[in-house]
Design an enzyme around this catalytic site. Structure first.
Site, mmCIF file in Angstrom:
data_model
loop_
_atom_site.group_PDB
_atom_site.id
_atom_site.type_symbol
_atom_site.label_atom_id
_atom_site.label_comp_id
_atom_site.label_asym_id
_atom_site.label_seq_id
_atom_site.Cartn_x
_atom_site.Cartn_y
_atom_site.Cartn_z
ATOM 1 N N GLU A 1 0.820 -1.209 0.000
ATOM 2 C CA GLU A 1 0.000 0.000 0.000
ATOM 3 C C GLU A 1 0.855 1.260 0.000
ATOM 4 O O GLU A 1 0.506 2.260 -0.630
ATOM 5 C CB GLU A 1 -0.929 0.003 1.213
ATOM 6 C CG GLU A 1 -1.988 -1.084 1.214
ATOM 7 C CD GLU A 1 -1.493 -2.425 1.752
ATOM 8 O OE1 GLU A 1 -2.304 -3.352 1.849
ATOM 9 O OE2 GLU A 1 -0.284 -2.534 2.065
ATOM 10 N N PRO B 1 11.523 -13.595 -0.308
ATOM 11 C CA PRO B 1 10.340 -13.813 0.534
ATOM 12 C C PRO B 1 9.567 -12.519 0.757
ATOM 13 O O PRO B 1 10.143 -11.432 0.822
ATOM 14 C CB PRO B 1 10.934 -14.337 1.854
ATOM 15 C CG PRO B 1 12.290 -14.860 1.487
ATOM 16 C CD PRO B 1 12.770 -13.968 0.381
ATOM 17 N N GLY C 1 13.021 -3.002 -0.144
ATOM 18 C CA GLY C 1 12.865 -1.866 -1.045
ATOM 19 C C GLY C 1 13.557 -2.004 -2.384
ATOM 20 O O GLY C 1 13.711 -1.011 -3.094
ATOM 21 N N GLU C 2 13.973 -3.218 -2.752
ATOM 22 C CA GLU C 2 14.700 -3.404 -4.009
ATOM 23 C C GLU C 2 13.926 -4.237 -5.024
ATOM 24 O O GLU C 2 14.513 -4.753 -5.971
ATOM 25 C CB GLU C 2 16.065 -4.041 -3.748
ATOM 26 C CG GLU C 2 17.043 -3.149 -3.024
ATOM 27 C CD GLU C 2 18.457 -3.721 -2.987
ATOM 28 O OE1 GLU C 2 19.395 -2.943 -2.806
ATOM 29 O OE2 GLU C 2 18.628 -4.959 -3.163
ATOM 30 N N GLU D 1 4.384 -4.370 -10.918
ATOM 31 C CA GLU D 1 5.770 -3.896 -10.915
ATOM 32 C C GLU D 1 6.609 -4.667 -11.929
ATOM 33 O O GLU D 1 7.465 -4.090 -12.606
ATOM 34 C CB GLU D 1 6.373 -4.023 -9.522
ATOM 35 C CG GLU D 1 5.837 -3.008 -8.526
ATOM 36 C CD GLU D 1 6.512 -3.115 -7.165
ATOM 37 O OE1 GLU D 1 7.308 -4.052 -6.963
ATOM 38 O OE2 GLU D 1 6.239 -2.266 -6.301
#
Length: 430
Positions: free
Chosen positions: A70, A276, A320-321, A348
């Site tokens: 989100e 994961p 965050g990658e 994405e």
């Protein structure tokens, strides 16, 4: 009157389980320290606001993004709100430590975005939150319909918008088990920006009014230059080897994938990357990979060296990658879909032109998954064995893989524009 009684009973349940919730926070904090931080905020206690700061406009637009997905989806919306409403500060709230960390990574350099945990959904705690920040508008992301939160916003005259809204048939059935409570909450929402026509119809059936189809904000999320650079550097370290990414895998799926990999003929020079969904499972998955005697390297220790040819599996133990991982991979499997968990979002992967494989269980993202399959951007697989077989076919058939990648890019491009439509919807409340 009946709705108030149900909400009172609901609040009593919350007060009974709060001690257990706090114990769970402390337990999860063993592996994720963020859960042991800012605990008073979860109970409605906040440090004083420095309203004298010249770089902090005093009027708040409040965006609630419960977790990582989100928060990422909210990025283009927040950026457009920052540009369009310069006299406002964005108050970004979360429920998970990983969501807050993602928000920090995305907006940590902005002086006009502040973060907090949302308190548990009791009237008293939410009331303290609203009195402390006095937001001009509450923007809830995706599925966050909380009865006391919405009731308290009504009491303090804070309009509520539910944006990027999605509601599966399964969630609607669950909501109908508490019809009085959920109908009151849904009817208290000022406007709803739904992802699809099916989501819009279900929200109306739940009791929401002023429902508009605005599309999916995640189509407007683009990788940063930093992540593009990280992906390119990682690809150079890997070399020309074929790369299969298993993204956002959930508990039980890694075992299915690794068992299938061990039972099938090997794919020449394949590098399998497993990321994961939940960071607290990194160690568990590392031990699982080791049990299959597969040479493994963690992303966190990759450094700047070339990846050795002997490494068969990379564990994506970084936060965050995900865009970088998608950029590195030749084919991506989207987790949460091999088991009846509802799947994860494939947007994405499509945004960077990566062909997608998806399992049979995608009820949380049914519409976008079917649209991607129809567009030739994704293929449905029934199990881990079929997934690896399909991945092998794509990895050795360059023309088919490239065509799927182009279809994925076209699919993502076609559906952009939800952010502008959502901001136009919110303008009526501001």
């Amino acid at each position: 009157m009946r709705a108030r009684l149900y909400r009172l009973l609901y609040s009593c349940v919350w007060w009974l389980i709060i001690p257990l919730a706090l114990c769970r926070l402390w337990w999860r904090g063993r592996k994720e320290p963020g859960y042991r931080q800012h605990i008073p905020e979860r109970l409605g206690f906040y440090p004083p606001i420095d309203r004298a700061r010249a770089d902090l406009p005093p009027a708040y637009l409040w965006v609630h993004a419960v977790s990582v997905g989100e928060t990422r989806a909210a990025e283009p919306l927040i950026n457009m709100l920052l540009a369009g409403y310069p006299q406002h500060t964005i108050l970004l709230t979360h429920m998970t430590a990983t969501g807050r960390a993602t928000g920090q990574a995305l907006f940590g350099t902005s002086s006009r975005v502040i973060q907090s945990f949302l308190p548990y959904d009791t009237g008293w705690m939410v009331g303290r939150f609203l009195r402390h920040f006095s937001p001009r508008l509450c923007i809830l992301m995706e599925t966050e319909v909380w009865p006391n939160l919405i009731a308290q916003c009504g009491r303090y005259q804070v309009p509520v918008a539910l944006v990027n809204a999605r509601l599966s048939a399964r969630s609607l059935r669950r909501g109908k088990k508490f019809t009085t409570l959920m109908t009151e909450a849904a009817s208290g929402i000022s406007c709803v920006g739904a992802q699809t026509s099916d989501d819009a119809e279900r929200m109306r059936e739940l009791g929401a009014r002023n429902v508009t189809i605005t599309g999916n904000l995640k189509f407007d999320v683009a990788p940063s230059e930093e992540l593009v650079g990280i992906g390119k550097a990682m690809r150079q370290q890997i070399g020309a080897r074929p790369v299969l990414l298993c993204a956002s895998t959930r508990e039980g799926e890694e075992a299915l994938i690794l068992a299938a990999l061990s039972s099938l003929p090997p794919i020449d020079d394949l590098l399998l990357i497993i990321v994961p969904r939940h960071p607290q499972r990194f160690e568990e998955v590392a031990n699982l990979i080791a049990s299959y005697h597969l040479p493994m390297l963690r992303r966190s220790v990759l450094g700047s060296e070339q990846l050795g040819a002997e490494i068969k599996v990379m564990l994506g133990d970084s936060m965050g990658e995900m865009f970088a991982y998608f950029g590195v991979s030749d084919v991506a499997f989207i987790g949460g879909s091999l088991m009846p968990l509802g799947g994860q979002n494939l947007i994405e992967a499509c945004a960077v032109g990566t062909p997608v494989l998806i399992g049979p269980h995608t009820f949380n993202f049914a519409a976008v998954t079917e649209q991607a399959i129809a567009a030739g951007a994704a293929l449905r697989v029934s199990d881990a064995v079929m997934m690896l077989g399909m991945a092998k076919r794509l990895l050795v058939t360059k023309t088919e893989r490239q065509a799927m990648g182009q279809n994925a890019s076209n699919f993502a491009q076609l559906h952009r524009g939800a952010t502008a439509r959502t901001v136009a919807l919110l303008a009526g409340l501001l």
